[in-house]
Design an enzyme around this catalytic site. Structure first.
Site, PDB file in Angstrom:
ATOM      1  N   LYS A 268      47.913 -78.907 -41.094  1.00 46.80           N
ATOM      2  CA  LYS A 268      48.317 -77.523 -41.567  1.00 46.80           C
ATOM      3  C   LYS A 268      49.674 -77.370 -41.120  1.00 46.80           C
ATOM      4  O   LYS A 268      50.039 -77.635 -39.835  1.00 46.80           O
ATOM      5  CB  LYS A 268      47.526 -76.571 -40.472  1.00 46.80           C
ATOM      6  CG  LYS A 268      47.401 -75.002 -41.074  1.00 46.80           C
ATOM      7  CD  LYS A 268      48.573 -74.466 -41.552  1.00 46.80           C
ATOM      8  CE  LYS A 268      49.477 -73.574 -40.461  1.00 46.80           C
ATOM      9  NZ  LYS A 268      50.627 -73.071 -40.689  1.00 46.80           N
TER      10      LYS A 268
ATOM     11  N   GLY B 101      54.352 -76.934 -31.212  1.00 49.29           N
ATOM     12  CA  GLY B 101      55.030 -75.642 -31.630  1.00 49.29           C
ATOM     13  C   GLY B 101      55.436 -74.986 -30.356  1.00 49.29           C
ATOM     14  O   GLY B 101      55.542 -75.534 -29.283  1.00 49.29           O
ATOM     15  N   SER B 102      55.209 -73.636 -30.545  1.00 51.02           N
ATOM     16  CA  SER B 102      55.587 -72.811 -29.466  1.00 51.02           C
ATOM     17  C   SER B 102      54.654 -72.652 -28.314  1.00 51.02           C
ATOM     18  O   SER B 102      53.260 -72.756 -28.599  1.00 51.02           O
ATOM     19  CB  SER B 102      56.071 -71.364 -29.882  1.00 51.02           C
ATOM     20  OG  SER B 102      54.823 -70.880 -30.537  1.00 51.02           O
ATOM     21  N   ASN B 103      54.843 -72.330 -27.249  1.00 54.82           N
ATOM     22  CA  ASN B 103      53.976 -72.087 -26.045  1.00 54.82           C
ATOM     23  C   ASN B 103      52.819 -70.919 -26.376  1.00 54.82           C
ATOM     24  O   ASN B 103      51.863 -70.961 -25.946  1.00 54.82           O
ATOM     25  CB  ASN B 103      54.757 -71.845 -24.888  1.00 54.82           C
ATOM     26  CG  ASN B 103      55.440 -72.999 -24.092  1.00 54.82           C
ATOM     27  OD1 ASN B 103      55.983 -73.535 -24.976  1.00 54.82           O
ATOM     28  ND2 ASN B 103      54.829 -73.509 -22.995  1.00 54.82           N
TER      29      ASN B 103
ATOM     30  N   VAL C 130      51.647 -69.547 -29.056  1.00 54.33           N
ATOM     31  CA  VAL C 130      50.692 -70.171 -30.051  1.00 54.33           C
ATOM     32  C   VAL C 130      49.973 -71.252 -29.406  1.00 54.33           C
ATOM     33  O   VAL C 130      48.630 -71.183 -29.502  1.00 54.33           O
ATOM     34  CB  VAL C 130      51.217 -70.455 -31.345  1.00 54.33           C
ATOM     35  CG1 VAL C 130      50.172 -71.343 -32.216  1.00 54.33           C
ATOM     36  CG2 VAL C 130      51.944 -69.552 -32.161  1.00 54.33           C
ATOM     37  N   GLY C 131      50.620 -72.361 -28.924  1.00 55.55           N
ATOM     38  CA  GLY C 131      49.745 -73.446 -28.534  1.00 55.55           C
ATOM     39  C   GLY C 131      49.014 -73.059 -27.159  1.00 55.55           C
ATOM     40  O   GLY C 131      47.645 -73.573 -27.339  1.00 55.55           O
TER      41      GLY C 131
ATOM     42  N   GLU D 275      52.085 -80.097 -27.782  1.00 57.19           N
ATOM     43  CA  GLU D 275      53.524 -80.297 -27.428  1.00 57.19           C
ATOM     44  C   GLU D 275      54.194 -79.078 -27.646  1.00 57.19           C
ATOM     45  O   GLU D 275      54.449 -78.809 -28.718  1.00 57.19           O
ATOM     46  CB  GLU D 275      53.949 -81.478 -28.055  1.00 57.19           C
ATOM     47  CG  GLU D 275      53.864 -82.712 -27.642  1.00 57.19           C
ATOM     48  CD  GLU D 275      54.163 -83.152 -26.234  1.00 57.19           C
ATOM     49  OE1 GLU D 275      55.009 -82.580 -25.522  1.00 57.19           O
ATOM     50  OE2 GLU D 275      53.469 -84.296 -25.678  1.00 57.19           O
TER      51      GLU D 275
ATOM     52  N   CYS E 292      63.083 -79.676 -29.981  1.00 55.85           N
ATOM     53  CA  CYS E 292      62.520 -79.372 -28.681  1.00 55.85           C
ATOM     54  C   CYS E 292      62.894 -79.945 -27.660  1.00 55.85           C
ATOM     55  O   CYS E 292      63.212 -79.325 -26.396  1.00 55.85           O
ATOM     56  CB  CYS E 292      61.081 -79.581 -28.729  1.00 55.85           C
ATOM     57  SG  CYS E 292      60.764 -81.277 -29.352  1.00 55.85           S
TER      58      CYS E 292
ATOM     59  N   GLU F 101      63.198 -70.442 -23.748  1.00 59.92           N
ATOM     60  CA  GLU F 101      63.852 -71.455 -24.916  1.00 59.92           C
ATOM     61  C   GLU F 101      64.305 -70.474 -26.105  1.00 59.92           C
ATOM     62  O   GLU F 101      63.546 -69.555 -26.425  1.00 59.92           O
ATOM     63  CB  GLU F 101      62.480 -71.922 -25.481  1.00 59.92           C
ATOM     64  CG  GLU F 101      62.988 -72.969 -26.600  1.00 59.92           C
ATOM     65  CD  GLU F 101      61.665 -73.615 -26.966  1.00 59.92           C
ATOM     66  OE1 GLU F 101      60.716 -73.110 -27.599  1.00 59.92           O
ATOM     67  OE2 GLU F 101      61.791 -74.882 -27.259  1.00 59.92           O
TER      68      GLU F 101
HETATM   69  P1  NAP Z   1      55.050 -71.975 -33.878  1.00 60.52           P
HETATM   70  O1  NAP Z   1      55.243 -70.654 -34.445  1.00 60.52           O
HETATM   71  O2  NAP Z   1      54.232 -72.102 -32.614  1.00 60.52           O
HETATM   72  O3  NAP Z   1      53.993 -72.740 -35.110  1.00 60.52           O
HETATM   73  C1  NAP Z   1      53.681 -74.167 -34.881  1.00 60.52           C
HETATM   74  C2  NAP Z   1      52.320 -74.237 -35.936  1.00 60.52           C
HETATM   75  O4  NAP Z   1      51.347 -73.226 -35.450  1.00 60.52           O
HETATM   76  C3  NAP Z   1      52.532 -73.779 -37.357  1.00 60.52           C
HETATM   77  O5  NAP Z   1      52.081 -74.617 -38.329  1.00 60.52           O
HETATM   78  C4  NAP Z   1      52.298 -72.339 -37.438  1.00 60.52           C
HETATM   79  O6  NAP Z   1      52.198 -71.873 -38.487  1.00 60.52           O
HETATM   80  C5  NAP Z   1      50.975 -72.451 -36.547  1.00 60.52           C
HETATM   81  N1  NAP Z   1      50.158 -71.391 -36.089  1.00 60.52           N
HETATM   82  C6  NAP Z   1      50.706 -70.257 -35.810  1.00 60.52           C
HETATM   83  N2  NAP Z   1      49.831 -69.377 -35.290  1.00 60.52           N
HETATM   84  C7  NAP Z   1      48.671 -70.045 -35.199  1.00 60.52           C
HETATM   85  C8  NAP Z   1      47.179 -69.608 -34.945  1.00 60.52           C
HETATM   86  N3  NAP Z   1      46.857 -68.407 -34.499  1.00 60.52           N
HETATM   87  N4  NAP Z   1      46.513 -70.595 -35.193  1.00 60.52           N
HETATM   88  C9  NAP Z   1      46.666 -71.901 -35.604  1.00 60.52           C
HETATM   89  N5  NAP Z   1      47.693 -72.174 -35.997  1.00 60.52           N
HETATM   90  C10 NAP Z   1      48.885 -71.363 -35.850  1.00 60.52           C
HETATM   91  O7  NAP Z   1      56.144 -73.077 -33.747  1.00 60.52           O
HETATM   92  P2  NAP Z   1      57.399 -73.240 -34.856  1.00 60.52           P
HETATM   93  O8  NAP Z   1      58.056 -71.814 -34.690  1.00 60.52           O
HETATM   94  O9  NAP Z   1      56.907 -73.552 -36.063  1.00 60.52           O
HETATM   95  O10 NAP Z   1      58.327 -74.214 -34.030  1.00 60.52           O
HETATM   96  C11 NAP Z   1      59.119 -74.166 -32.950  1.00 60.52           C
HETATM   97  C12 NAP Z   1      58.404 -74.596 -31.529  1.00 60.52           C
HETATM   98  O11 NAP Z   1      57.947 -75.889 -31.618  1.00 60.52           O
HETATM   99  C13 NAP Z   1      59.430 -74.445 -30.499  1.00 60.52           C
HETATM  100  O12 NAP Z   1      58.900 -73.843 -29.267  1.00 60.52           O
HETATM  101  C14 NAP Z   1      59.678 -75.954 -30.120  1.00 60.52           C
HETATM  102  O13 NAP Z   1      60.098 -76.199 -28.784  1.00 60.52           O
HETATM  103  C15 NAP Z   1      58.386 -76.533 -30.406  1.00 60.52           C
HETATM  104  N6  NAP Z   1      58.417 -77.823 -30.497  1.00 60.52           N
HETATM  105  C16 NAP Z   1      57.834 -78.698 -29.584  1.00 60.52           C
HETATM  106  C17 NAP Z   1      58.115 -79.954 -29.571  1.00 60.52           C
HETATM  107  C18 NAP Z   1      57.465 -81.028 -28.819  1.00 60.52           C
HETATM  108  O14 NAP Z   1      57.349 -82.272 -28.742  1.00 60.52           O
HETATM  109  N7  NAP Z   1      57.408 -80.626 -27.475  1.00 60.52           N
HETATM  110  C19 NAP Z   1      58.679 -80.705 -30.853  1.00 60.52           C
HETATM  111  C20 NAP Z   1      59.112 -79.860 -31.904  1.00 60.52           C
HETATM  112  C21 NAP Z   1      58.932 -78.495 -31.827  1.00 60.52           C
HETATM  113  P3  NAP Z   1      52.845 -70.931 -39.250  1.00 60.52           P
HETATM  114  O15 NAP Z   1      54.238 -71.321 -39.658  1.00 60.52           O
HETATM  115  O16 NAP Z   1      52.185 -70.385 -40.442  1.00 60.52           O
HETATM  116  O17 NAP Z   1      53.170 -69.635 -38.536  1.00 60.52           O
END
Ligand code: NAP
Ligand code: MG
Length: 492
Positions: free
Chosen positions: A174, A227-229, A231-232, A249, A283, A384
């Site tokens: 996904k 992804g973000s904290n 959602v994670g 992560e 990130c 962040e």
């Molecule tokens: P996000 O908004 O948390 O989304 C990540 C993924 O989760 C997307 O595929 C999103 O789908 C999905 N998602 C959202 N809500 C969900 C739910 N309720 N159930 C299941 N899946 C769901 O993060 P982002 O905005 O794409 O990415 C930016 C973040 O990623 C930043 O916080 C960054 O620091 C972090 N990041 C961390 C690392 C690491 O290795 N630590 C690496 C890269 C990025 P949708 O797109 O459809 O919302």
């Protein structure tokens, strides 16, 4: 214009959903790459069921044979490197050099994982009893969900999908809604490499619907999320309730510490690279510079000059150094943090606004921004931002630098600029991040080295390198008694 399709049970099919969203080039919003139909919950369920049906025979396929398919995918990625890099830049906005770098990282990861297929070894352990021994086996988990963000839409999926498959799991992928075109290319490549029906499935849909359906499906045994904290953590709560294995992560607020004995040119250039590279949307981006007073004025002045000289523009122009924010929402978030920095009393020394003119008006461009005299309690020092915004925090000495650097909920990456070995090793000991760099930017990593964060950044096993398969396998312990007699000693 493309309408992106889901890949379920070995078939590419358009979603039945009426809900569509455009895939927009963030450097030029007139440029629409394609349209996503947001997958329905029913389609997400079908993807999980197809992965579950494919699992027994994939599990029974010898690991080296699974690895060969991943190796073929690596070669296809290499053959299509330039084409995918172009899509990545157009879809996500990063510069073409950054896209090529991401593709090379992905190829390296796939190569590494293909090799791991021949190294899925266990241990043999001597028994306390005569004519007995014990050994361990690594076995797959079942259906694994890979939920990924938009900022590394090729590398992150590859570093989850490749080890998951090599280990013998079947996958529901996904991707982020903002980056469907690269997601489709990745899955096309695995399909062309010969992945059997149902072993890898792609669901393009919103996190809150399709994503939610996948992560709560009882057949999904493990979820690897980046992804973000916000959602994670929610996903972790939900999945742990039914005992599913979870790896998250998440965010970062990565500090660079700059000491008075640092090579200042190197420190300035590396900080700029870490803070403004990928428009701050890594990130591991540098978002705090913790600088000792003695050199702070010089550092800020040089960094400001560097920020002002950055060439901002469409990433497909090879001379561009920094592209746009990924979409309007991210763009507004970055600009709102710039307002917050001002209101909280930080000193804006560079940037601080939308970048406009010179063909930038149709994109989500923000000027590289530097705030000086930021204090640890300010929101721009704690949260962040995910944009090209750097906070400079001035400190009196190394001890205060360590306190400030560690005063943070996140723990992904960090770096120090110094030439004092004792200090550097103290920094390595005491810094609370999963990865750290000495005299180089906070960003970057290699395909065969573990990757991940501590504190609020990471939950579960590290990804990549020697730890790549840990999350995707479980250990089975086997005791073999070849005495042919009733056990005589006691095993406790
Ligand atoms: P996000 O908004 O948390 O989304 C990540 C993924 O989760 C997307 O595929 C999103 O789908 C999905 N998602 C959202 N809500 C969900 C739910 N309720 N159930 C299941 N899946 C769901 O993060 P982002 O905005 O794409 O990415 C930016 C973040 O990623 C930043 O916080 C960054 O620091 C972090 N990041 C961390 C690392 C690491 O290795 N630590 C690496 C890269 C990025 P949708 O797109 O459809 O919302
Ligand atoms: Mg998002």
């Amino acid at each position: 214009m493309d309408t992106y399709r889901n890949y379920i049970g070995g078939q590419w099919a358009e979603s039945n959903s009426q809900k569509t969203t455009p895939n927009v080039n963030p450097a030029n919003t007139d440029d629409i790459l394609g349209v996503i139909r947001q997958a329905t919950r029913e389609e997400a369920r079908q993807a999980v069921e197809s992965a579950a049906a494919a699992y027994p025979s994939w599990r029974a396929t010898p690991a080296p044979a699974r690895g060969k398919i991943v190796a073929r995918a690596a070669r296809l990625l290499e053959d299509n490197k330039e084409q995918i890099a172009q899509i990545l830049t157009r879809e996500e906005g990063k510069t073409i050099a950054e896209s090529r770098g991401e593709l090379q990282r992905s190829i390296n990861v796939a190569d590494f994982c293909a090799g791991e297929a021949r190294r899925m070894t266990g241990e043999t352990i001597p028994s306390e009893l005569p004519s007995n021994f014990a050994y361990t086996l690594k076995q797959p988990l079942g259906v694994v969900a890979c939920v990924t963000p938009w900022n590394f839409p090729v590398a992150i999926p590859i570093w989850k999908i490749a080890p998951a498959l090599v280990a013998g799991n079947t996958v529901v992928f996904k991707p982020a809604s903002l980056t469907p075109a690269t997601a489709v290319r990745i899955v096309e490549i695995f399909a062309e490499a010969g992945i059997p029906t149902g072993v890898l499935n792609l669901v393009l849909g919103s996190g809150s619907h399709a994503g939610d359906e996948i992560i709560n499906h009882p057949a999904v045994k493990a979820i690897s999320f980046t992804g973000s904290n916000g959602v994670g953590i929610r996903l972790y709560e939900q999945a742990s309730r039914r005992g599913a294995k979870v790896q998250c992560e998440m965010g970062g607020k990565n500090p660079v510490v700059i000491m008075e004995d640092a090579d200042l040119d190197l420190a300035v250039e590396s900080t700029a690279q870490g803070a403004f590279g990928s428009s701050g949307q890594r990130c591991t981006a540098t978002s705090r510079a913790v600088v000792v007073n003695e050199i702070a004025d010089k550092f800020v002045q040089r960094l400001t000059e560097r920020a002002e000289s950055m060439r901002i523009g469409d990433g497909s122009d090879a001379t561009t150094e920094m592209g746009p924010s990924v979409d309007e929402s991210q763009f507004k978030t970055v600009l709102s943090y710039i307002d917050i920095g001002r209101e909280d009393g930080a000193t804006l020394v560079s940037g601080g606004a939308r970048a406009s003119g010179n063909g930038l008006d149709k994109g989500f461009f923000v000027q590289p921004t530097v705030f000086d005299h930021v204090t640890p309690d300010m929101r721009i020092a704690r949260e962040e931002i995910f944009g090209p915004v750097l906070s400079v925090l001035r400190v009196k000495d190394f001890d205060e630098a360590m306190r400030v650097a560690n005063d943070c909920e996140y723990g992904l990456s960090s770096s120090i600029f110094s030439n004092d070995a004792a200090r550097i090793f103290r920094f390595v000991d005491e810094i609370e991040t999963g990865m750290t760099h000495i005299n180089s930017p906070t960003t970057g990593g290699e395909a065969h080295v573990p990757f991940g964060g501590t504190k609020g950044t990471g939950i579960g096993d590290r990804e990549q390198g020697s730890t790549a398969l840990d999350f995707y396998t479980e250990l089975k312990v086997v005791y073999v008694d070849y005495t042919g007699r009733k056990r005589e000693g006691n095993l406790y």
